[in-house]
Design a protein around this motif. Sequence first.
Motif, PDB file in Angstrom:
ATOM      1  N   TRP A 274      67.298 -28.039  91.628  1.00 39.05           N
ATOM      2  CA  TRP A 274      66.078 -28.668  91.113  1.00 39.05           C
ATOM      3  C   TRP A 274      66.280 -30.176  91.016  1.00 39.05           C
ATOM      4  O   TRP A 274      67.329 -30.620  90.564  1.00 39.05           O
ATOM      5  CB  TRP A 274      65.728 -28.120  89.728  1.00 39.05           C
ATOM      6  CG  TRP A 274      65.089 -26.789  89.794  1.00 39.05           C
ATOM      7  CD1 TRP A 274      65.722 -25.595  89.963  1.00 39.05           C
ATOM      8  CD2 TRP A 274      63.701 -26.496  89.734  1.00 39.05           C
ATOM      9  NE1 TRP A 274      64.813 -24.580  90.002  1.00 39.05           N
ATOM     10  CE2 TRP A 274      63.552 -25.102  89.860  1.00 39.05           C
ATOM     11  CE3 TRP A 274      62.546 -27.267  89.580  1.00 39.05           C
ATOM     12  CZ2 TRP A 274      62.324 -24.463  89.846  1.00 39.05           C
ATOM     13  CZ3 TRP A 274      61.320 -26.633  89.553  1.00 39.05           C
ATOM     14  CH2 TRP A 274      61.207 -25.257  89.692  1.00 39.05           C
ATOM     15  N   PRO A 275      65.292 -30.945  91.431  1.00 39.77           N
ATOM     16  CA  PRO A 275      65.422 -32.402  91.299  1.00 39.77           C
ATOM     17  C   PRO A 275      65.478 -32.789  89.828  1.00 39.77           C
ATOM     18  O   PRO A 275      64.826 -32.163  89.004  1.00 39.77           O
ATOM     19  CB  PRO A 275      64.147 -32.933  91.951  1.00 39.77           C
ATOM     20  CG  PRO A 275      63.189 -31.796  91.969  1.00 39.77           C
ATOM     21  CD  PRO A 275      64.001 -30.539  91.985  1.00 39.77           C
TER      22      PRO A 275
ATOM     23  N   THR B  49      61.854 -19.990  88.921  1.00 39.85           N
ATOM     24  CA  THR B  49      62.999 -20.919  88.796  1.00 39.85           C
ATOM     25  C   THR B  49      64.202 -20.528  89.653  1.00 39.85           C
ATOM     26  O   THR B  49      65.286 -21.057  89.461  1.00 39.85           O
ATOM     27  CB  THR B  49      63.490 -21.105  87.332  1.00 39.85           C
ATOM     28  OG1 THR B  49      64.214 -19.936  86.929  1.00 39.85           O
ATOM     29  CG2 THR B  49      62.355 -21.361  86.374  1.00 39.85           C
ATOM     30  N   PRO B  65      60.824 -27.045  84.390  1.00 46.35           N
ATOM     31  CA  PRO B  65      62.051 -26.403  84.905  1.00 46.35           C
ATOM     32  C   PRO B  65      63.010 -27.355  85.607  1.00 46.35           C
ATOM     33  O   PRO B  65      64.131 -26.952  85.916  1.00 46.35           O
ATOM     34  CB  PRO B  65      61.513 -25.340  85.874  1.00 46.35           C
ATOM     35  CG  PRO B  65      60.126 -25.735  86.179  1.00 46.35           C
ATOM     36  CD  PRO B  65      59.620 -26.544  85.037  1.00 46.35           C
ATOM     37  N   SER B  66      62.598 -28.604  85.848  1.00 44.89           N
ATOM     38  CA  SER B  66      63.558 -29.528  86.458  1.00 44.89           C
ATOM     39  C   SER B  66      64.569 -30.022  85.418  1.00 44.89           C
ATOM     40  O   SER B  66      65.590 -30.599  85.768  1.00 44.89           O
ATOM     41  CB  SER B  66      62.840 -30.712  87.109  1.00 44.89           C
ATOM     42  OG  SER B  66      62.285 -31.535  86.116  1.00 44.89           O
ATOM     43  N   PRO B  68      67.386 -29.009  82.800  1.00 42.77           N
ATOM     44  CA  PRO B  68      68.218 -27.815  82.601  1.00 42.77           C
ATOM     45  C   PRO B  68      67.928 -27.048  81.321  1.00 42.77           C
ATOM     46  O   PRO B  68      67.791 -25.826  81.347  1.00 42.77           O
ATOM     47  CB  PRO B  68      69.641 -28.388  82.595  1.00 42.77           C
ATOM     48  CG  PRO B  68      69.545 -29.621  83.412  1.00 42.77           C
ATOM     49  CD  PRO B  68      68.184 -30.192  83.168  1.00 42.77           C
ATOM     50  N   ARG B  71      64.594 -25.373  81.574  1.00 42.85           N
ATOM     51  CA  ARG B  71      64.617 -24.283  82.544  1.00 42.85           C
ATOM     52  C   ARG B  71      65.255 -23.026  81.918  1.00 42.85           C
ATOM     53  O   ARG B  71      64.775 -21.913  82.108  1.00 42.85           O
ATOM     54  CB  ARG B  71      65.391 -24.702  83.802  1.00 42.85           C
ATOM     55  CG  ARG B  71      65.347 -23.626  84.897  1.00 42.85           C
ATOM     56  CD  ARG B  71      65.858 -24.122  86.233  1.00 42.85           C
ATOM     57  NE  ARG B  71      67.206 -24.624  86.172  1.00 42.85           N
ATOM     58  CZ  ARG B  71      67.551 -25.892  86.289  1.00 42.85           C
ATOM     59  NH1 ARG B  71      66.638 -26.810  86.492  1.00 42.85           N
ATOM     60  NH2 ARG B  71      68.815 -26.267  86.232  1.00 42.85           N
ATOM     61  N   GLN B  72      66.323 -23.247  81.143  1.00 41.36           N
ATOM     62  CA  GLN B  72      66.956 -22.128  80.459  1.00 41.36           C
ATOM     63  C   GLN B  72      65.961 -21.448  79.516  1.00 41.36           C
ATOM     64  O   GLN B  72      65.880 -20.230  79.446  1.00 41.36           O
ATOM     65  CB  GLN B  72      68.171 -22.606  79.649  1.00 41.36           C
ATOM     66  CG  GLN B  72      69.401 -22.890  80.479  1.00 41.36           C
ATOM     67  CD  GLN B  72      69.900 -21.663  81.220  1.00 41.36           C
ATOM     68  OE1 GLN B  72      69.641 -21.505  82.399  1.00 41.36           O
ATOM     69  NE2 GLN B  72      70.601 -20.788  80.528  1.00 41.36           N
ATOM     70  N   ARG B  75      63.467 -19.475  81.434  1.00 44.24           N
ATOM     71  CA  ARG B  75      64.051 -18.216  81.916  1.00 44.24           C
ATOM     72  C   ARG B  75      64.097 -17.161  80.810  1.00 44.24           C
ATOM     73  O   ARG B  75      64.058 -15.975  81.097  1.00 44.24           O
ATOM     74  CB  ARG B  75      65.462 -18.463  82.479  1.00 44.24           C
ATOM     75  CG  ARG B  75      65.414 -19.118  83.837  1.00 44.24           C
ATOM     76  CD  ARG B  75      66.786 -19.490  84.344  1.00 44.24           C
ATOM     77  NE  ARG B  75      66.706 -20.015  85.701  1.00 44.24           N
ATOM     78  CZ  ARG B  75      67.700 -20.636  86.314  1.00 44.24           C
ATOM     79  NH1 ARG B  75      68.851 -20.792  85.706  1.00 44.24           N
ATOM     80  NH2 ARG B  75      67.546 -21.080  87.543  1.00 44.24           N
TER      81      ARG B  75
END
Lengths: 276, 288
Positions: A274-275, B49, B65-66, B68, B71-72, B75
């Motif tokens: 991911w960017p 993701t 989601p870019s 971290p 994004r976790q 999820r």
Amino acid sequence: MTHATRWHPAQQELQSYADAACGALVAASVEQHLLTCTTCRAHVALGVQRDRLETVAQLLDDRLDHLERPWAERLLRRLGVAEVDARVLLSAPSVRIAWGVAVAAAALLALLVAGQDADGRTVFLLLAPLLPAGATAVAYAPQLDPALAIVSASPYRASRLVLIRSLAVGITAAISVGLASFVVPGWGSAAAAWLLPALALTLAVLALSPWLGTGNAAALVGGAWSVLVLGLERSGSDPLLTYSASGQLISAAVAALALAAVVGRWQRLDDGGWPR
Amino acid sequence: MTVHIEQLHKRFGRTTALDRLSLELQPGVTGLLGPNGAGKTTLLRILATVLAPDGGSVRALGLDPSQPAERQELRRRLGYLPQDVGAYSGFAVREFIDYIAILKEHTDRRARRAEVDRVLELVDLTDKAYDRIRTISGGMRRRLGLAQALLGSPDLLVLDEPAVGLDPQQRLRFRELVSTAGPGRFVVLSTHQTEDVAALCRDVVVIDAGRVLFTGTPAELAASADGRVWRSDSRDPGATLAWVSGDGSTRQIGRPPAGAELVPPTVEDAYLVLVGAKALTTDVSVAV
């Protein structure tokens, strides 16, 4: 089924059974009675403390879970490995295939070099460091983990997954090759010298995998190693040079560089590209 | 709260899977329709993701989601059914769901046991719980995939062709399951079954070549084909697609001739109008 029952335990006996405070004889007697008497079962149900019931249910669940799991997972849990890590380690077919490949290849290697002299040593030199690297590549191969898409969408970190599987397979392969090295004739403690090159090659495969793919990285690293060892032999030099002090130093340097690349890539594994 | 997709771009070699695709999804069930290779799976994988875009942005459930950490968190709150449910064939059905539950941080054993039982019951797999996955049918595998996606009642459910391989009874049950997923939840599903879209989805998105061709309700999609569907005894020259229907007449889509007997379009008709001849390459059940 309920049967007409003439005798009932005394209330005090039922309560002491519910509290687990009665002796074994009374407990057995009450238990036998409870199988056929709904009235007394209801008394006991009311008399059991809820937290005790929860504890017993939890113990039962734990026991059932424990029995359901394979011996390898139970062993890892006893060794203090977290449940999720043990399951991640043992679930993927890729890891089991890698273990199988490592052990079988080490056994084959032992058969191949047993009883040979210089040739046996060269074959061992060529192949021993490749086995942990190859096995790690197999464990790391996404194609061999059919549930990877589902796993990737879970909060479990990809970096941890790679680390656990690589370590487990790499260590198993190293132990297998280590055992195989005992059959190399006339080598003694020098047989352990393959460990550092093996570490360097394994880390190089892990470092190159994100760019080349696991298979290509393993092929490239394995090819480069083969060219080096066979090249030395063809040129009349001793292939054991790769195991000399300078060879070990070079291996250590390659391992350090590759480790730095792997660590640098660690966060990227969790980023999944991911960017940022 | 919405799922906001802005200028999403993704290439695989020379193929552009998503071409600056922008979309805003509302709570409820959204159906993705499109020919094979339209970019549906790529879009869903990015939403789940598991695939990173080359460019553009996604914001789902207020999370980016870019990043971290976000994004976790995303999820933890999503359920994903991939196109190919890659389950470990040597595992028992229950064992696999339990494994995914562990990965989804259901650490309390009793609660996990109850949750696994719940999702198995939802997809009607309770009586197969201890069967090896290699021994169950394709439809059951699909339901197994759905069960793991439903673990933890996720706020965002991403389903890639969830109804493939389900028999009619199971499809009805699936519709019931998804439609009652809960208020405020997002369900995004791709399908080739336009009747599922008509029956299930609050919104429908038609994509082709990585671009959005239509967004709206199924009724609006059907209405977009008003005046483009007609019936006659034989195929007319202006028809893009035509097929003989059950009553013996020829149902046609395209530019009707003057005086043609227009018929009310269905979602399927409208989809065919939008994607035209490309529909012939999809699995949409139309006999041409």
